[in-house]
Write a protein that holds these residues in place. Structure first.
Motif, PDB file in Angstrom:
ATOM      1  N   ARG A 242      -2.738  58.901 -43.086  1.00 33.49           N
ATOM      2  CA  ARG A 242      -2.886  59.928 -44.127  1.00 33.49           C
ATOM      3  C   ARG A 242      -4.357  60.047 -44.494  1.00 33.49           C
ATOM      4  N   GLY A 243      -4.991  61.072 -43.987  1.00 36.21           N
ATOM      5  CA  GLY A 243      -6.394  61.253 -44.314  1.00 36.21           C
ATOM      6  C   GLY A 243      -7.016  62.394 -43.549  1.00 36.21           C
ATOM      7  N   THR A 244      -8.280  62.628 -43.850  1.00 31.47           N
ATOM      8  CA  THR A 244      -9.015  63.697 -43.188  1.00 31.47           C
ATOM      9  C   THR A 244     -10.497  63.356 -43.192  1.00 31.47           C
ATOM     10  N   THR A 245     -11.250  64.087 -42.421  1.00 28.62           N
ATOM     11  CA  THR A 245     -12.700  63.958 -42.457  1.00 28.62           C
ATOM     12  C   THR A 245     -13.295  65.329 -42.735  1.00 28.62           C
ATOM     13  N   ILE A 246     -14.413  65.309 -43.440  1.00 28.96           N
ATOM     14  CA  ILE A 246     -15.149  66.525 -43.737  1.00 28.96           C
ATOM     15  C   ILE A 246     -16.569  66.294 -43.237  1.00 28.96           C
ATOM     16  N   VAL A 247     -17.033  67.193 -42.391  1.00 27.26           N
ATOM     17  CA  VAL A 247     -18.366  67.052 -41.814  1.00 27.26           C
ATOM     18  C   VAL A 247     -19.400  67.488 -42.838  1.00 27.26           C
ATOM     19  N   GLY A 248     -20.385  66.623 -43.076  1.00 25.85           N
ATOM     20  CA  GLY A 248     -21.460  66.952 -43.996  1.00 25.85           C
ATOM     21  C   GLY A 248     -22.406  67.973 -43.394  1.00 25.85           C
ATOM     22  N   ARG A 249     -23.066  68.706 -44.245  1.00 28.07           N
ATOM     23  CA  ARG A 249     -24.004  69.723 -43.785  1.00 28.07           C
ATOM     24  C   ARG A 249     -25.445  69.322 -44.062  1.00 28.07           C
TER      25      ARG A 249
END
Length: 80
Positions: A9-16
């Protein structure tokens, strides 16, 4: 160096802001935690562990961060 796999249960968000930077958001319902971790090129550089009851406050803080200063000023002017 070993990279921890994402939990089920999770996700990743790419930083900008930096190449290779990601935010992992993982849920651990059996222990009532949500973990936010910042990764740089496969290395965890920071972690915050929140209790489930802290998540609504986090969502409020993130949402409040989306309010533009001009929007807040306009609503304040209308009220005054």
């Amino acid at each position: 160096m070993t990279v921890s796999p994402l939990p089920a249960r999770g996700t990743t968000i790419v930083g900008r802001d930096a190449v290779g930077r990601t935010l992992r958001v993982s849920s651990h319902p059996l222990v009532g935690r949500v973990v936010l971790s910042i990764w740089q090129d496969g290395t965890c550089v920071a972690t915050v562990r929140l209790m489930e009851e802290d998540v609504p406050e986090l969502v409020r803080a993130l949402t409040a961060g989306l309010v533009h200063p001009s929007d807040a000023g306009e609503s304040g002017e209308a009220a005054g």
